[in-house]
Design a protein around this motif. Structure first.
Motif, PDB file in Angstrom:
ATOM      1  N   LYS A  15      -2.000 -23.361   9.744  1.00 51.96           N
ATOM      2  CA  LYS A  15      -1.461 -23.523  11.274  1.00 51.96           C
ATOM      3  C   LYS A  15      -2.631 -22.967  12.039  1.00 51.96           C
ATOM      4  CE  LYS A  15       2.193 -22.797  14.589  1.00 51.96           C
ATOM      5  NZ  LYS A  15       3.592 -22.500  14.652  1.00 51.96           N
ATOM      6  N   ASN A  16      -3.198 -21.644  11.592  1.00 56.12           N
ATOM      7  CA  ASN A  16      -4.084 -20.897  12.425  1.00 56.12           C
ATOM      8  C   ASN A  16      -5.359 -21.661  12.568  1.00 56.12           C
ATOM      9  OD1 ASN A  16      -3.405 -17.999  13.790  1.00 56.12           O
ATOM     10  ND2 ASN A  16      -1.922 -18.336  11.823  1.00 56.12           N
ATOM     11  N   ILE A  17      -5.879 -22.298  11.328  1.00 58.27           N
ATOM     12  CA  ILE A  17      -7.084 -22.940  11.291  1.00 58.27           C
ATOM     13  C   ILE A  17      -7.025 -24.156  12.056  1.00 58.27           C
ATOM     14  CG2 ILE A  17      -8.650 -23.635   9.589  1.00 58.27           C
ATOM     15  CD1 ILE A  17      -7.944 -21.607   7.834  1.00 58.27           C
ATOM     16  N   THR A  18      -5.986 -24.856  11.508  1.00 56.07           N
ATOM     17  CA  THR A  18      -6.044 -26.397  11.787  1.00 56.07           C
ATOM     18  C   THR A  18      -4.958 -26.815  13.222  1.00 56.07           C
ATOM     19  OG1 THR A  18      -4.160 -26.978  10.592  1.00 56.07           O
ATOM     20  CG2 THR A  18      -6.128 -26.848   9.658  1.00 56.07           C
ATOM     21  N   GLY A  19      -4.248 -25.919  13.430  1.00 54.28           N
ATOM     22  CA  GLY A  19      -3.383 -26.239  14.468  1.00 54.28           C
ATOM     23  C   GLY A  19      -2.004 -27.085  14.171  1.00 54.28           C
ATOM     24  N   VAL A  20      -2.122 -27.405  12.822  1.00 55.41           N
ATOM     25  CA  VAL A  20      -1.019 -28.209  12.403  1.00 55.41           C
ATOM     26  C   VAL A  20       0.092 -27.541  12.085  1.00 55.41           C
ATOM     27  CG1 VAL A  20      -0.331 -30.077  10.726  1.00 55.41           C
ATOM     28  CG2 VAL A  20      -2.685 -30.093  11.572  1.00 55.41           C
ATOM     29  N   ASP A  21       1.397 -27.835  12.563  1.00 58.89           N
ATOM     30  CA  ASP A  21       2.587 -27.122  12.106  1.00 58.89           C
ATOM     31  C   ASP A  21       3.144 -27.254  10.731  1.00 58.89           C
ATOM     32  OD1 ASP A  21       2.346 -25.964  14.879  1.00 58.89           O
ATOM     33  OD2 ASP A  21       3.705 -27.542  15.598  1.00 58.89           O
ATOM     34  N   ILE A  22       2.369 -27.038   9.930  1.00 60.12           N
ATOM     35  CA  ILE A  22       2.877 -27.402   8.587  1.00 60.12           C
ATOM     36  C   ILE A  22       4.134 -26.602   8.039  1.00 60.12           C
ATOM     37  CG2 ILE A  22       2.193 -27.031   5.922  1.00 60.12           C
ATOM     38  CD1 ILE A  22      -0.838 -27.386   6.932  1.00 60.12           C
ATOM     39  N   GLU A  23       4.301 -25.390   8.608  1.00 62.65           N
ATOM     40  CA  GLU A  23       5.532 -24.758   8.145  1.00 62.65           C
ATOM     41  C   GLU A  23       6.962 -25.497   8.654  1.00 62.65           C
ATOM     42  OE1 GLU A  23       5.205 -23.444  12.613  1.00 62.65           O
ATOM     43  OE2 GLU A  23       3.735 -24.199  10.904  1.00 62.65           O
TER      44      GLU A  23
END
Length: 308
Positions: free
Chosen positions: A199-207
């Motif tokens: 998430k920190n790298i891509t901005g995607v809320d994978i969690e």
């Protein structure tokens, strides 16, 4: 470098009886596709090969610290396997020379699922799966691309969660179930950590995908004490001074997953309090020693006294 402490990461209850088939099932969590040998191998070599460590320090620190924990998970599962193969310790069972081995003391072992653990390993753990198939290096992924590696690690931890749940469902003995319960909580932490790193790298809320599979830890009795103590919110540095930078990923106001007991994520100095390593009783007929056990014990006693 690794610092070794003579404890397991958590306390494992003694088995009620010897159960080699349960031990074979637990071997899947050691040498299976998603077992602890796989998580250790992946994170260890990714940390060794990590590029631009100084510039990408929080991500390197995360993988490096989890590597140390996975080494302890290999030890934990291995002890669980050996305990289930051994059964409860019996006073004086490791004395004598094994008796008349023509009486076939291991007759029942020929019918167990993982006979190699007795034929080659004297009832101990080996880096194999539940059918004695060897773990191999083909299960290690280290691409040199931090996003690819973290994404692989997220998949690996989610697969391991499914792995542990299925093994748990086969077990009735408290030893194996405790190992699974602890690892389900810690595996959830690692999946969450890799999701936050991505998430920190891509901005995607994978969690937001978690938990995968969607089995709440609150449904599993052996997970409850670990949830109550906050283990689902903790990452350990396993180091006196290093890897503090991962607190920028795990921490920094981030919270526990929905469905788990609430609270802020935290990086803990050092390591878990841990539990004792059980003193497994020897099996003379399995080891067929050249020296009588009492002679070996006498030699060991002299060496122990000399060391003090």
């Amino acid at each position: 470098m690794f610092l070794r402490v003579d404890k397991l990461q958590t306390e494992i209850p003694a088995p009620k009886k010897a159960d080699p088939n349960a031990a074979a099932a637990l071997q899947e969590l050691l040498g299976g596709k998603y077992g602890e040998m796989s998580t250790l191998g992946n994170y260890m070599f990714q940390s060794f090969n990590f590029r631009s460590k100084s510039k990408l320090r929080p991500f390197y620190s995360l993988v490096a610290a989890i590597t140390a924990e996975e080494l302890g998970h290999v030890e934990l599962v291995s002890n669980g396997v050996a305990m289930l193969n051994n059964g409860p310790d019996k006073e004086g069972a490791d004395e004598g020379d094994g008796g008349d081995i023509s009486g076939a003391p291991f007759e029942a072992m020929k019918d167990i699922r993982s006979f190699a653990s007795f034929a080659s390993g004297a009832g101990g753990a080996l880096p194999v799966n539940s059918n004695s198939m060897s773990w191999n290096v083909d299960m290690v992924t280290t691409t040199g691309n931090v996003v690819m590696d973290l994404l692989h690690n997220f998949h690996l931890e989610c697969g391991a969660r499914l792995h542990k749940l299925r093994v748990y469902e086969t077990l009735t003995d408290p030893t194996g179930r405790e190992v699974c319960g602890y690892l389900l909580v810690r595996g959830s932490v690692h999946a969450h950590a890799y999701a936050l790193a991505l998430k920190n790298i891509t901005g995607v809320d994978i969690e937001k995908m978690l938990p995968v599979p969607n089995i709440p830890l609150g449904n599993i009795p052996e997970c409850q004490k670990y949830l109550a103590e906050g283990s689902h919110r903790r990452l350990y540095r396993f180091s006196p001074n290093d890897y503090k930078e991962m607190s920028g990923i795990w921490g920094n106001g981030e919270m526990a997953l929905p469905g788990d007991p609430p609270g802020e994520l935290e990086v803990v100095d050092g390591m878990p309090e841990g539990g004792k390593i059980h003193d497994l009783t020897g099996i003379p007929s399995a080891f067929a020693p050249n020296y009588a056990p009492e002679e070996m014990f006498e030699i060991a006693t002299k060496l122990y006294k000399a060391s003090r």
